[in-house]
Design a protein around this motif. Structure first.
Motif, mmCIF file in Angstrom:
data_model
loop_
_atom_site.group_PDB
_atom_site.id
_atom_site.type_symbol
_atom_site.label_atom_id
_atom_site.label_comp_id
_atom_site.label_asym_id
_atom_site.label_seq_id
_atom_site.Cartn_x
_atom_site.Cartn_y
_atom_site.Cartn_z
ATOM 1 N N SER A 35 83.043 63.214 47.194
ATOM 2 C CA SER A 35 81.814 62.442 47.016
ATOM 3 C C SER A 35 81.975 61.030 47.534
ATOM 4 C CB SER A 35 81.425 62.401 45.533
ATOM 5 O OG SER A 35 80.711 63.553 45.162
ATOM 6 N N VAL A 36 83.096 60.418 47.213
ATOM 7 C CA VAL A 36 83.312 59.039 47.635
ATOM 8 C C VAL A 36 83.407 58.949 49.150
ATOM 9 C CG1 VAL A 36 84.925 57.090 47.536
ATOM 10 C CG2 VAL A 36 84.361 58.371 45.457
ATOM 11 N N GLU A 37 84.132 59.867 49.779
ATOM 12 C CA GLU A 37 84.233 59.854 51.233
ATOM 13 C C GLU A 37 82.863 60.064 51.868
ATOM 14 O OE1 GLU A 37 84.083 60.926 55.141
ATOM 15 O OE2 GLU A 37 83.861 62.574 53.681
ATOM 16 N N GLY A 38 82.063 60.985 51.328
ATOM 17 C CA GLY A 38 80.729 61.232 51.870
ATOM 18 C C GLY A 38 79.852 59.996 51.810
ATOM 19 N N PHE A 39 79.980 59.241 50.740
ATOM 20 C CA PHE A 39 79.195 58.021 50.591
ATOM 21 C C PHE A 39 79.719 56.916 51.502
ATOM 22 C CE2 PHE A 39 78.370 53.966 48.309
ATOM 23 C CZ PHE A 39 76.993 53.955 48.438
ATOM 24 N N VAL A 40 81.035 56.729 51.524
ATOM 25 C CA VAL A 40 81.637 55.715 52.385
ATOM 26 C C VAL A 40 81.300 55.976 53.844
ATOM 27 C CG1 VAL A 40 83.851 54.848 53.259
ATOM 28 C CG2 VAL A 40 83.488 55.079 50.798
ATOM 29 N N GLN B 299 72.621 45.750 39.745
ATOM 30 C CA GLN B 299 72.417 46.715 38.648
ATOM 31 C C GLN B 299 72.219 48.119 39.205
ATOM 32 O OE1 GLN B 299 69.435 45.620 35.683
ATOM 33 N NE2 GLN B 299 69.863 43.449 36.031
ATOM 34 N N ALA B 300 71.436 48.235 40.277
ATOM 35 C CA ALA B 300 71.197 49.541 40.900
ATOM 36 C C ALA B 300 72.492 50.114 41.465
ATOM 37 C CB ALA B 300 70.145 49.415 41.996
ATOM 38 N N LEU B 301 73.316 49.273 42.053
ATOM 39 C CA LEU B 301 74.606 49.724 42.577
ATOM 40 C C LEU B 301 75.486 50.262 41.465
ATOM 41 C CD1 LEU B 301 76.908 49.971 44.657
ATOM 42 C CD2 LEU B 301 77.372 47.524 44.291
ATOM 43 N N GLN B 302 75.587 49.520 40.377
ATOM 44 C CA GLN B 302 76.444 49.963 39.279
ATOM 45 C C GLN B 302 75.944 51.261 38.660
ATOM 46 O OE1 GLN B 302 79.462 48.866 38.378
ATOM 47 N NE2 GLN B 302 79.397 50.712 37.130
ATOM 48 N N ALA B 303 74.637 51.399 38.555
ATOM 49 C CA ALA B 303 74.071 52.633 38.003
ATOM 50 C C ALA B 303 74.406 53.825 38.888
ATOM 51 C CB ALA B 303 72.554 52.490 37.845
ATOM 52 N N PHE B 304 74.312 53.651 40.208
ATOM 53 C CA PHE B 304 74.657 54.743 41.110
ATOM 54 C C PHE B 304 76.127 55.122 40.985
ATOM 55 C CE2 PHE B 304 76.641 55.706 45.269
ATOM 56 C CZ PHE B 304 76.207 57.019 45.372
ATOM 57 N N LEU C 112 72.521 43.290 49.012
ATOM 58 C CA LEU C 112 73.861 43.826 48.764
ATOM 59 C C LEU C 112 74.674 43.698 50.035
ATOM 60 C CD1 LEU C 112 73.147 47.154 46.810
ATOM 61 C CD2 LEU C 112 74.076 45.035 45.854
ATOM 62 N N ASN C 113 75.980 43.495 49.862
ATOM 63 C CA ASN C 113 76.894 43.467 50.993
ATOM 64 C C ASN C 113 77.585 44.819 51.093
ATOM 65 O OD1 ASN C 113 79.470 43.004 52.526
ATOM 66 N ND2 ASN C 113 78.672 40.922 52.592
ATOM 67 N N PRO C 114 77.653 45.423 52.280
ATOM 68 C CA PRO C 114 78.282 46.747 52.387
ATOM 69 C C PRO C 114 79.736 46.766 51.920
ATOM 70 C CG PRO C 114 77.917 45.785 54.554
ATOM 71 C CD PRO C 114 77.176 44.947 53.577
ATOM 72 N N ARG C 115 80.421 45.653 52.016
ATOM 73 C CA ARG C 115 81.818 45.617 51.558
ATOM 74 C C ARG C 115 81.909 45.835 50.054
ATOM 75 N NH1 ARG C 115 81.212 42.205 55.674
ATOM 76 N NH2 ARG C 115 82.711 42.260 57.402
ATOM 77 N N GLU C 116 81.014 45.207 49.293
ATOM 78 C CA GLU C 116 81.052 45.384 47.853
ATOM 79 C C GLU C 116 80.587 46.788 47.454
ATOM 80 O OE1 GLU C 116 78.558 42.488 45.934
ATOM 81 O OE2 GLU C 116 76.846 42.928 47.231
ATOM 82 N N VAL C 117 79.703 47.363 48.249
ATOM 83 C CA VAL C 117 79.229 48.718 47.972
ATOM 84 C C VAL C 117 80.354 49.725 48.196
ATOM 85 C CG1 VAL C 117 77.599 50.501 48.692
ATOM 86 C CG2 VAL C 117 76.832 48.126 48.483
ATOM 87 N N VAL C 118 81.037 49.618 49.332
ATOM 88 C CA VAL C 118 82.165 50.508 49.626
ATOM 89 C C VAL C 118 83.287 50.291 48.620
ATOM 90 C CG1 VAL C 118 84.006 50.972 51.293
ATOM 91 C CG2 VAL C 118 81.626 50.804 52.063
ATOM 92 N N ALA C 119 83.575 49.041 48.298
ATOM 93 C CA ALA C 119 84.653 48.749 47.344
ATOM 94 C C ALA C 119 84.368 49.359 45.979
ATOM 95 C CB ALA C 119 84.840 47.238 47.217
ATOM 96 N N ALA C 120 83.115 49.331 45.558
ATOM 97 C CA ALA C 120 82.762 49.906 44.265
ATOM 98 C C ALA C 120 82.972 51.414 44.260
ATOM 99 C CB ALA C 120 81.312 49.566 43.924
ATOM 100 N N ALA C 121 82.629 52.073 45.352
ATOM 101 C CA ALA C 121 82.819 53.522 45.443
ATOM 102 C C ALA C 121 84.293 53.880 45.463
ATOM 103 C CB ALA C 121 82.121 54.064 46.691
ATOM 104 N N VAL C 122 85.087 53.152 46.237
ATOM 105 C CA VAL C 122 86.528 53.414 46.306
ATOM 106 C C VAL C 122 87.177 53.169 44.955
ATOM 107 C CG1 VAL C 122 88.701 52.668 47.354
ATOM 108 C CG2 VAL C 122 86.659 52.953 48.787
ATOM 109 N N ALA C 123 86.755 52.113 44.264
ATOM 110 C CA ALA C 123 87.305 51.824 42.934
ATOM 111 C C ALA C 123 87.002 52.951 41.962
ATOM 112 C CB ALA C 123 86.737 50.501 42.421
ATOM 113 N N ALA C 124 85.826 53.570 42.085
ATOM 114 C CA ALA C 124 85.493 54.693 41.208
ATOM 115 C C ALA C 124 86.428 55.864 41.455
ATOM 116 C CB ALA C 124 84.033 55.107 41.431
#
Length: 521
Positions: A307-312, A244-249, A285-297
């Motif tokens: 922003s996405v590159e900075g986070f990745v 939930q925290a990941l999706q909110a971010f 959380l798994n870093p793969r799902e975190v990175v994938a969520a950012a790239v998908a955004a």
């Protein structure tokens, strides 16, 4: 008692039901071992938020294991007969349970690994250690990258990771990054205007349930004299809450994360940051799902590339990089002190009782939340300790104790290498020092502070500014040979002999505690 084939050891930062240690798990003949022990909170006097984070997350994970029908042998901190340390508790439980073998996912902490290996050896059991799948790269792969390099720069490793995993790469041009550049740092260093950040997204809060309230009461009782407050404790402690925290971010803060990732604002710790590092480090959380969520955004047009590159970069680059540095350099890395720093950490680091506005805000925030953003850690609390000349191992102990996301494999390189330059440049190409004018650019703290960031001497001189010039003088010869520091060192030529003496006198007063501490604190 039925014969126990395998006892799977699970540590407090290994809270993943799909961890490698569970491959082939058979509930009919295997069991899971977890232990809460005082030593993990007292070998360095951890702050209350950090202790609560670990214990409450462990108890929630224990509940998840039981719901899945995995036999669990769990020792609580308050249980009779608790041995007090992981090694001692394991020895006691092995004698009682009599497993045929021990198995675990690779620990993240050198000290813990050595203790558990020694315990297994002393009871005559093999300890099988499996790869931690919560990373994009293995320690072995990082060691290959590091071989033959005198310095280990994150940028080169990060680019290799981007190519290897095909993340934010241009499909029309082999080996090229999206947007034609590897990083967008120039676009990601904005400060808030005089009006401040305005209306911010609400932080993801997870009010304590019965399990967490029980832990909070235990911590308040058992660790009453440890620093920190639990009044507003609301971190995600389960996999469901972490998701939930990941999706909110991703939906609420990622679009502006990059632009304001270096900004600071008094009294507002959360801003556009992710607040996911603790959940990542506990393996919720798994870093793969975190990175994938950012790239998908980004691909959906919901967040800009910068922003996405900075986070990745923080997940795929920095997080993987510091783990590699830790495991390829330990155990000697812990004792490095390239600058010969031996000053004590000011006592007000544990209380916030300082009249420096930026430090007071960062430390009080740390005490109440167990959290500070990376600029507050690197340039505010870390930068001050570096220029003051605090022994880096003492700074390391403070960071490890105070932050809810602090586990040694990530915290130690960040502190000794990046923040304190104690490795002499293995990680960072320069010491991260700055005058008070840097803080004045990135926040409004200086406007409400008794010190003037422009002045380096006199009663109103900002201690950061004084210590900056004192640091350059103290390390003038060594820093003159650093290409990234040479220009700063040349600026010393502007100071007369009298000005140098005045800087030194003021710096000495700061180190004696005559400047910076609140009266009667």
């Amino acid at each position: 008692m039925a014969e126990l084939r395998t006892l799977v050891l699970v540590l407090g930062d290994q809270l993943d039901l799909d961890a490698a240690a569970f491959d082939g798990f058979d509930a009919a003949q295997d069991g899971v071992w977890m232990a809460e022990v005082a030593d993990e909170s007292t070998h360095i006097a951890s702050g209350k938020p950090r202790i609560t984070m670990f214990l409450a997350a462990m108890r929630h994970f224990a509940q998840a294991l039981q719901e899945q029908g995995r036999p669990l042998h769990y020792m609580r901190l308050e249980d009779p007969g608790n041995a007090g340390s992981l090694a001692a508790q394991l020895l006691a439980d092995v004698a009682r349970l009599r497993p045929s073998r021990l198995l675990m996912t690779a620990p993240g902490d050198w000290r813990v690994l050595q203790a558990l290996k020694a315990a297994a050896q002393s009871c005559g059991l093999a300890l099988e250690i499996r790869e931690d799948r919560h990373f994009f790269s293995s320690v072995r792969e990082f060691a290959e990258h590091a071989r033959g390099r005198k310095s280990l720069r994150m940028e080169f490793f990060y680019r290799e990771q981007r190519k290897k995993h095909q993340i934010l790469m241009d499909p029309a041009q082999a080996g090229a990054p999206l947007g034609g550049q590897w990083n967008f740092d120039a676009e990601n260093r904005a400060a808030f205007g005089a009006e401040g950040p305005g209306l911010l997204p609400t932080r993801s809060r997870f009010e304590p349930d019965e399990i967490t309230r029980e832990v909070i009461a235990l911590v308040e009782r058992r660790f009453a004299h440890h620093p920190g407050s639990l009044t507003g404790f609301a971190w995600p402690l389960t996999r469901a809450h972490a998701l939930q925290a990941l999706q909110a971010f991703i939906s609420e803060r990622l679009p502006l994360f990059g632009r304001y990732q270096d900004a600071i604002w008094p009294g507002d710790p959360w801003l556009y940051h992710a607040h996911l590092s603790a959940a990542l480090n506990l393996k919720l959380l798994n870093p793969r799902e975190v990175v994938a969520a950012a790239v998908a955004a980004y691909e959906a047009g919901q967040a800009p590339l910068a922003s996405v590159e900075g986070f990745v970069r923080q997940i795929l680059g920095w997080r993987e990089y510091v783990r590699g540095v830790y495991w390829t350099q330990m155990p000697g890395y812990l004792e490095l002190n390239a600058l010969g720093a031996e000053q004590e950490l000011p006592a007000w680091y544990w209380t916030g009782a300082t009249d420096m506005a930026c430090l007071r805000d960062a430390i009080m925030q740390t005490l109440t939340q167990g959290y500070a953003n990376h600029i507050q850690r690197l340039m505010v609390t870390g930068g001050y300790a570096l220029m003051l000349g605090v022994r880096p191992q003492t700074v390391h102990a403070w960071y490890l104790a105070m932050y809810v996301d602090a586990v040694e494999w990530v915290e130690l390189p960040n502190t000794l290498g990046m923040s304190q330059y104690a490795d002499g440049g293995l990680m960072g190409s320069k010491p991260y020092i700055a005058t008070g004018k840097y803080i004045d650019r990135m926040s409004p703290h200086c406007k409400g502070c008794r010190y003037d960031p422009v002045q380096r001497t006199g009663d109103k001189a900002c201690p950061y500014t004084t210590l900056y010039w004192d640091f350059l003088m103290h390390h003038e010869t060594a820093m003159a040979n650093n290409p990234r520091m040479a220009l700063q060192v040349k600026n010393l030529a502007r100071l007369s002999i009298e000005e140098r003496q005045a800087v030194r006198s003021r710096a000495d007063a700061i180190r004696r505690g005559e400047v910076g501490a609140l009266p009667n604190a």
